[in-house]
Scaffold this active site. Structure first.
Site, PDB file in Angstrom:
ATOM      1  N   SER A 171       0.561  -0.988   0.088  1.00 39.06           N
ATOM      2  CA  SER A 171       0.033  -0.185   0.036  1.00 39.06           C
ATOM      3  C   SER A 171       0.706   1.227   0.152  1.00 39.06           C
ATOM      4  CB  SER A 171      -0.946   0.003   1.199  1.00 39.06           C
ATOM      5  OG  SER A 171      -1.908  -0.976   1.123  1.00 39.06           O
ATOM      6  N   CYS A 172       1.781   1.343   0.978  1.00 42.71           N
ATOM      7  CA  CYS A 172       2.638   2.668   0.899  1.00 42.71           C
ATOM      8  C   CYS A 172       3.935   2.423   1.640  1.00 42.71           C
ATOM      9  CB  CYS A 172       1.785   3.797   1.423  1.00 42.71           C
ATOM     10  SG  CYS A 172       1.397   3.428   3.272  1.00 42.71           S
ATOM     11  N   GLY A 200       1.772   5.583  -1.864  1.00 40.36           N
ATOM     12  CA  GLY A 200       2.009   6.817  -1.195  1.00 40.36           C
ATOM     13  C   GLY A 200       3.458   6.720  -0.186  1.00 40.36           C
ATOM     14  N   ASN A 380       3.368   7.085   7.965  1.00 43.17           N
ATOM     15  CA  ASN A 380       3.166   7.247   6.842  1.00 43.17           C
ATOM     16  C   ASN A 380       2.032   8.179   6.242  1.00 43.17           C
ATOM     17  OD1 ASN A 380       1.165   6.005   8.202  1.00 43.17           O
ATOM     18  ND2 ASN A 380       0.436   4.718   6.113  1.00 43.17           N
ATOM     19  N   CYS A 382      -1.070   7.876   5.996  1.00 47.55           N
ATOM     20  CA  CYS A 382      -2.346   8.164   6.603  1.00 47.55           C
ATOM     21  C   CYS A 382      -2.104   7.836   8.372  1.00 47.55           C
ATOM     22  CB  CYS A 382      -3.120   6.743   5.991  1.00 47.55           C
ATOM     23  SG  CYS A 382      -3.402   7.179   4.374  1.00 47.55           S
ATOM     24  N   GLU A 384      -1.128   5.552  10.262  1.00 47.15           N
ATOM     25  CA  GLU A 384      -1.511   4.254  10.920  1.00 47.15           C
ATOM     26  C   GLU A 384      -0.105   3.388  11.018  1.00 47.15           C
ATOM     27  OE1 GLU A 384      -2.253   2.776   7.016  1.00 47.15           O
ATOM     28  OE2 GLU A 384      -2.243   4.642   7.872  1.00 47.15           O
ATOM     29  N   GLY A 582     -11.554   3.528   1.833  1.00 45.86           N
ATOM     30  CA  GLY A 582     -12.084   4.404   0.706  1.00 45.86           C
ATOM     31  C   GLY A 582     -13.298   3.565   0.196  1.00 45.86           C
ATOM     32  N   SER A 583     -13.085   3.346  -1.118  1.00 47.80           N
ATOM     33  CA  SER A 583     -14.153   2.585  -1.895  1.00 47.80           C
ATOM     34  C   SER A 583     -14.425   1.340  -1.290  1.00 47.80           C
ATOM     35  CB  SER A 583     -13.440   2.531  -3.476  1.00 47.80           C
ATOM     36  OG  SER A 583     -13.245   3.596  -3.985  1.00 47.80           O
ATOM     37  N   ILE A 584     -13.664   0.614  -0.681  1.00 46.60           N
ATOM     38  CA  ILE A 584     -13.728  -0.765  -0.335  1.00 46.60           C
ATOM     39  C   ILE A 584     -14.689  -0.830   0.909  1.00 46.60           C
ATOM     40  CG2 ILE A 584     -12.066  -1.283   1.595  1.00 46.60           C
ATOM     41  CD1 ILE A 584     -11.987  -3.080  -1.962  1.00 46.60           C
TER      42      ILE A 584
END
Length: 719
Positions: A171-172, A200, A380, A382, A384, A582-584
């Site tokens: 993811s990042c 990201g 990071n 976001c 977390e 988000g979308s998930i």
């Protein structure tokens, strides 16, 4: 009809009718009608049909849609049987938004974009086969967990698993810059490479010498962190996956860094274009000492990273400012400047009101609860991910004299609503742990050696949760109530227990633990001290009832686990983290992450489409009273819920605070006026600090004109 030319469709119109009350009631039936119309008018006529799953797979392999290698690890009879099981699970999307998001963003389409090649059953099948890596039992378990929507891999994993033309599954990323030109240059290259891959990127600049600091061998002085921030912003803008997405990054700076005020000023609306950063996110790392100085309204000293490293022989990030503060102030060899702590606190609040930034990492809090040997220095994109890092040393040939460790984030999420209905909570978590282990084992970021090195040593992942507010509302519990806090506490305790059990099992199977295990609080057993007391048990009648069908580990179970871990180790350095959703979360038909909903009927602006409305999961006359908007809620309730989860999460939780520009005075007892002030944010940050919160993500402010300041724009960790 094809996806390129859908003609006159009715599902958008039907969905929009949700927002038009009928006799004072929300016409939720219109969303069901929109869902049916979407399948009838869009999905069914535009899905490529095959006689069998084997025929479909052969077609997808021959036409370079999916990889042949992972399919070849299974017998065709097994794949046929598993595909049949998934069909018999009789999965149905529960809202128009859920189906729309899946088919728009996740379902595989033909190269020309005219037809769908996958259903959700197919995407789950390929995920299960891919992550199980040839293990038929695990593939069955994962397929069962995903089709029941108890487990949701992060967007990069769920989207890319099995595809032949794909991005990374992770993811990042997090990288740390040390105070020399070689490290800066190498880090910019790392940012370019990692942004190209798709994640990201978080960057710590706290080690860099401040503006005006001397440079050995040169008559001039250093330019400080702001020009370096601009270089990173330009790098992300350039490396954007061929224009498919905006490169995303966040830079972190310690509040005791001399450039802190100029750092914050880069996000001000009236900032000069030469220093303004438009797309880069900002975060600050805050030691305990800052809270103490601000509380006492005292001056604070800012310390030159150059002289700190020269005096102590380690980069600035690795000095404990809280512990060494008085020593640093007294040391004449440390260059320092003085500002008002309270004024800096106000500046942070002003910027959060204006932009939602900076994110706040309470770095001492994170390190106090960290069971791993080493130091957490940043987070990071976001906020977390909180893991230890080691700095690198790079020579003039751009070679690593000392290879440090940086971080990649491998994420997934439990769906609380469905997990609480799991026939075997432990088995569910074990399967998820195995899937995430495959992601970390198969990640190999050659272009950035420090990321590769960190991942190879730590095998970390971050399993989180979504749907907390949905679950609480369905069970008539107010978000932030004592029962909701108790439920959160027990739920995350169970996640912690079962990921530890499975990480220990994997270490025993492989005869391998993460590097540095022997120096951790797991190895000496002290990590388990609070658990072997047996204090984490359901206490209220309501929570006891909710967990009645689930195994709750007693003191003896924790003691047995402690002995097993001390004997055989843990494969994963870190296991838990709660990312934003988000979308998930729409596809899972639950509220995002563990924060409250924003609106009972959420309004989403979709590109080229217009507005789509999403009713809160399980919304009914019965549950409406329990679906209070985050913007109408005392944020201390949110902090209390996150604090309960934090007790068991070895990394962090992406916690957003939701404010109105005009606050109802009854929400906060200190308010004498309705207008939101910097004092409000300062009080809430201090409340979060005192509750043991490790990080604060965005401050989202809902303004009088209906705009949102600081709306979540991170698409990298949005599970």
């Amino acid at each position: 009809m094809s996806l390129k030319n859908l003609g006159d469709v009715s599902y958008f119109r039907l969905n929009n009718e949700i927002n038009r009350p009928v006799n004072g009631q929300i016409p939720l039936n219109k969303d069901k009608e929109a869902l049916e119309a979407f399948f009838k008018e869009n999905v069914l006529p535009n899905s490529m049909v095959f006689d069998s799953i084997s025929q479909k797979i052969n077609y997808l392999i021959e036409n370079d849609y999916i990889e042949a290698e992972f399919i070849g690890k299974y017998k065709s009879e097994f794949i046929e049987s598993l595909a049949k099981d998934l069909q018999e699970a009789d999965f149905h999307f529960q809202s128009f938004m859920a189906a729309y998001k899946f088919y728009q963003q996740y379902a595989l389409k033909t190269n020309d974009g005219t037809a769908y090649l996958e259903s959700i059953e197919d995407r789950v099948l390929f995920n299960a086969l891919y992550f199980a890596d040839g293990n038929e039992v695990l593939a069955q378990d994962l397929a069962r967990e995903m089709i029941a929507q108890r487990y949701q891999p992060a967007t990069p994993s769920f989207l890319n698993a099995g595809r032949s033309r794909r991005g990374e599954l992770v993811s990042c990323f997090l990288i740390q810059v040390t105070d020399d030109m070689n490290a800066i240059g190498r880090s910019i290259n790392s940012a370019l490479q990692l942004s190209r891959i798709g994640g990201g990127v978080g960057i710590s600049l706290s080690n860099l010498r401040e503006a005006g600091a001397p440079i050995k061998g040169y008559a001039g002085a250093a330019s400080g962190v702001v020009p370096v921030m601009k270089l990173f912003e330009d790098s992300f803008s350039y490396s954007n996956q061929l224009g498919q997405r905006q490169g995303a990054g966040v830079v972190y700076l310690d509040v005791f860094h001399p450039d802190i005020l100029s750092f914050l000023s880069t996000k001000k609306e009236n900032a000069d274009e030469k220093i303004r950063v438009k797309t880069l996110s900002l975060g600050v790392t805050v030691p305990d000492k800052f809270y103490e100085l601000a509380r006492k309204n005292e001056d604070m000293y800012l310390f030159s990273p150059y002289t700190v490293e020269k005096e102590y022989g380690v980069p600035y990030n690795y000095i404990d400012i809280t512990e060494k503060y008085d020593e640093l102030v007294a040391n004449p060899n440390i260059t320092k400047t003085k500002i008002s702590a309270r004024e800096l606190e106000t500046e942070i609040s002003k910027l959060q009101q204006e932009s939602g930034y900076p994110y706040v990492v309470n770095v001492d809090t994170a390190n106090r609860s960290n069971p791993i040997d080493g130091k957490i220095v940043m987070s990071n994109l976001c906020s977390e991910i909180l893991q230890v890092q080691k700095p690198s040393l790079i020579n003039d040939a751009q070679e690593f004299v000392q290879m440090g460790t940086d971080i990649s984030c491998n994420l997934g999420s439990t769906n609380i609503v469905n997990m609480m209905a799991s026939p075997d909570f432990g088995r569910s978590i074990k399967a998820m742990t195995r899937a995430l282990t495959f992601v970390t084992d198969s990640s190999n970021i050659e272009a950035v050696p420090t990321i590769k090195n960190g991942n190879a040593q730590a095998h970390t992942f971050g399993l989180g949760a979504m749907g907390l507010h949905s679950f609480l509302a369905r069970h008539h519990m107010e978000y932030g109530s004592p029962e909701s806090i108790e439920f959160t506490d027990i739920y995350f305790m169970l996640m912690n227990y079962w990921t530890l059990v499975e990480s220990n099992a994997i270490a025993r199977e492989r005869g391998q633990s993460f590097v540095g295990f022997e120096k951790s609080k797991y190895a000496d057993g002290t990590y388990f001290d609070k658990y072997v007391t047996g204090q984490f048990q359901p206490k209220s009648a309501k929570v006891k009832e909710l967990f009645a069908k689930h195994f709750i580990p007693q003191a003896g179970d924790w003691e047995a686990l402690r002995q097993a871990v001390m004997k055989d180790g843990l494969y994963h350095q870190n296991r838990l983290a709660v990312a934003p959703n988000g979308s998930i979360s729409y596809i899972n038909d639950v509220s995002a992450s563990i924060h409250p909903i924003i609106q009972r009927i959420e309004e989403r602006q979709e590109k080229k489409i217009g507005k789509i409305y999403y009713p809160a999961s399980g919304l009914s006359t019965d549950t409406i009273p329990y679906y209070t908007s985050a913007y109408d809620m005392d944020m201390r309730k949110v902090i209390d819920v996150y604090a309960a989860a934090t007790e068991h999460v070895d990394q962090g939780l992406s916690m957003t605070l939701f404010m109105r520009s005009e606050l109802p005075q009854e929400l906060y007892e200190w308010k004498t006026e309705s207008k939101q002030t910097t004092r409000d944010l300062s009080i809430l940050r201090n409340y979060a600090f005192n509750k043991g919160i490790k990080s604060i993500y965005y401050i989202r402010t809902f303004t009088d004109n209906g705009d949102e300041v600081g709306a979540n724009q991170c698409e990298s960790c949005v599970i």
